[in-house]
Design a protein around this motif. Structure first.
Motif, PDB file in Angstrom:
ATOM      1  N   THR A  39       0.970  -1.204   0.049  1.00  9.13           N
ATOM      2  CA  THR A  39      -0.111  -0.007  -0.071  1.00  9.13           C
ATOM      3  C   THR A  39       0.848   1.145  -0.005  1.00  9.13           C
ATOM      4  OG1 THR A  39      -0.081  -0.108   2.465  1.00  9.13           O
ATOM      5  CG2 THR A  39      -1.916  -1.049   1.328  1.00  9.13           C
ATOM      6  N   LEU A  42       0.787   3.394  -3.129  1.00 10.38           N
ATOM      7  CA  LEU A  42      -0.563   4.267  -3.420  1.00 10.38           C
ATOM      8  C   LEU A  42       0.062   5.626  -2.870  1.00 10.38           C
ATOM      9  CD1 LEU A  42      -3.375   2.031  -2.029  1.00 10.38           C
ATOM     10  CD2 LEU A  42      -2.814   2.645  -4.482  1.00 10.38           C
ATOM     11  N   ALA A  71      -8.160   8.833  -6.900  1.00 10.58           N
ATOM     12  CA  ALA A  71      -8.967   7.726  -6.577  1.00 10.58           C
ATOM     13  C   ALA A  71     -10.142   7.581  -7.588  1.00 10.58           C
ATOM     14  CB  ALA A  71      -9.072   7.795  -5.241  1.00 10.58           C
ATOM     15  N   GLY A  74      -9.700   6.181 -10.821  1.00 13.77           N
ATOM     16  CA  GLY A  74      -9.006   4.935 -10.995  1.00 13.77           C
ATOM     17  C   GLY A  74      -7.596   5.025 -11.603  1.00 13.77           C
ATOM     18  N   GLU A  77      -3.018   1.850 -10.766  1.00  9.18           N
ATOM     19  CA  GLU A  77      -3.490   0.290 -10.945  1.00  9.18           C
ATOM     20  C   GLU A  77      -2.384  -0.697 -10.620  1.00  9.18           C
ATOM     21  OE1 GLU A  77      -5.484  -0.219 -14.946  1.00  9.18           O
ATOM     22  OE2 GLU A  77      -4.480   1.672 -15.289  1.00  9.18           O
ATOM     23  N   LEU A 121      -7.541   6.937  -0.336  1.00 10.32           N
ATOM     24  CA  LEU A 121      -6.925   5.661  -0.676  1.00 10.32           C
ATOM     25  C   LEU A 121      -7.496   4.742   0.126  1.00 10.32           C
ATOM     26  CD1 LEU A 121      -3.322   6.905  -0.730  1.00 10.32           C
ATOM     27  CD2 LEU A 121      -5.000   6.792  -2.629  1.00 10.32           C
ATOM     28  N   ASP A 123     -10.546   3.129   0.158  1.00  9.24           N
ATOM     29  CA  ASP A 123     -11.539   2.223  -0.368  1.00  9.24           C
ATOM     30  C   ASP A 123     -10.715   1.626  -1.528  1.00  9.24           C
ATOM     31  OD1 ASP A 123     -13.778   2.918   0.782  1.00  9.24           O
ATOM     32  OD2 ASP A 123     -14.747   3.933  -0.901  1.00  9.24           O
ATOM     33  N   LEU A 124      -9.830   1.973  -2.082  1.00  9.42           N
ATOM     34  CA  LEU A 124      -8.882   1.350  -3.079  1.00  9.42           C
ATOM     35  C   LEU A 124      -8.312  -0.047  -2.387  1.00  9.42           C
ATOM     36  CD1 LEU A 124      -6.776   3.889  -4.758  1.00  9.42           C
ATOM     37  CD2 LEU A 124      -7.405   1.808  -5.776  1.00  9.42           C
ATOM     38  N   GLN A 125      -7.752   0.402  -1.112  1.00 14.90           N
ATOM     39  CA  GLN A 125      -7.180  -0.749  -0.378  1.00 14.90           C
ATOM     40  C   GLN A 125      -8.172  -1.741   0.132  1.00 14.90           C
ATOM     41  OE1 GLN A 125      -3.869   0.919   2.212  1.00 14.90           O
ATOM     42  NE2 GLN A 125      -5.167   2.756   1.978  1.00 14.90           N
ATOM     43  N   SER A 127     -10.940  -2.438  -1.543  1.00 15.86           N
ATOM     44  CA  SER A 127     -11.440  -3.439  -2.514  1.00 15.86           C
ATOM     45  C   SER A 127     -10.448  -4.436  -3.061  1.00 15.86           C
ATOM     46  CB  SER A 127     -12.208  -2.708  -3.529  1.00 15.86           C
ATOM     47  OG  SER A 127     -11.394  -1.332  -3.978  1.00 15.86           O
ATOM     48  N   ALA A 128      -9.080  -4.146  -2.873  1.00 13.12           N
ATOM     49  CA  ALA A 128      -7.995  -4.942  -3.007  1.00 13.12           C
ATOM     50  C   ALA A 128      -7.811  -6.138  -2.394  1.00 13.12           C
ATOM     51  CB  ALA A 128      -6.756  -4.255  -3.296  1.00 13.12           C
TER      52      ALA A 128
END
Ligand code: DC
Length: 239
Positions: A39, A42, A71, A74, A77, A121, A123-125, A127-128
């Motif tokens: 992470t 990011l 974010a 998107g 990636e 950041l 939500d990105l983490q 969902s990953a």
């Protein structure tokens, strides 16, 4: 066979800079057959994007807006390299090598203290990691991003050992700052990461503490893999 296989764990590995997280988490993920998400990349990507846009890292409002835009669109990636290792794309461009720059690490530490950046950041983490079978490496994974992670590890080492490792890494890249300067940087980065008001670096109460000061990489990896295997067995109802 009856029923579905249980979901595989989310593995949260947190700790300070220079504890060996990058090397260790890569090997742990490979041994478990899990996906790895570093992470820090990011936060580094936000620092790089700010630098490119001419936004000072200390301009919290502008950096926060930039992170939110990145974010929403998107623009960051993650991918894997065919030869192994992670690849990070920013706006479609492979920035993996740039993100590893020492100065971008400094910038990441500064922008990561901005609450709006952390929020952008999150939500990105999440969902990953949502599906399980993932190792997430960072500073606040076990405390904030995945407080319910099935396996949590806090990986650390003494200041002196972490500074020496960092110095060795730099020397391998042809840079040779004095060891005392590297130690000062390591201590300063920790101070910033641990004292920020939002999501400071700290050990989750239910994390397994692994001090790598006197352990080889093999020993650290074995200890963490064994811990996760135990969690997997228990989730299958085995002793
Ligand atoms: O692990 P790294 O060196 O790539 O991280 C760079 C910086 O990003 C680090 O100094 C603190 C910040 N960071 C964070 O605040 N939270 C995370 N989950 C990961 C990194």
């Amino acid at each position: 066979m009856t029923g579905r296989a249980p979901r595989r764990p989310v593995v949260a590995i947190d700790g300070p800079a220079g504890a060996g997280k990058t090397t260790v988490t890569r090997r742990v993920a490979a041994a478990l057959g899990y996906v790895l998400v570093g992470t820090g990349a990011l936060y580094r990507a936000v620092a790089l994007a700010a630098e490119r846009a001419g936004i000072p890292w200390t301009d919290a409002a502008a950096v926060g807006r930039l992170a939110a835009t990145i974010a929403e669109r998107g623009a960051i990636e993650f991918g894997a390299r065919p030869e192994g290792g992670e690849r990070v794309l920013l706006e479609g461009e492979d920035v993996s090598a740039e993100l590893r720059r020492e100065r971008i690490g400094e910038g990441a530490s500064v922008v990561s203290a901005v609450p709006a950046v952390r929020e952008a950041l999150l939500d990105l983490q999440r969902s990953a990691g949502r599906g399980g079978g993932v190792v997430l490496e960072g500073r606040d994974i076990g405390t904030v991003v995945f407080p319910d992670a099935e396996a949590k590890i806090f990986l650390t080492a003494s200041d002196a050992v972490r500074a020496r490792r960092r110095w060795q890494e730099l020397a391998e890249r042809g840079q040779a700052p004095p060891l005392e300067a590297v130690l000062r940087d390591v201590v300063e980065r920790d101070r910033r990461d641990s004292t920020r008001p939002v999501a400071p670096l700290r050990q989750a109460p239910d994390a397994l503490l692994v001090d790598s000061s006197e352990l080889s990489v093999d020993e650290v990896v074995a200890r963490i893999v064994e811990h996760v295997r135990g969690v997997e067995r228990r989730s299958r109802g085995e002793p």
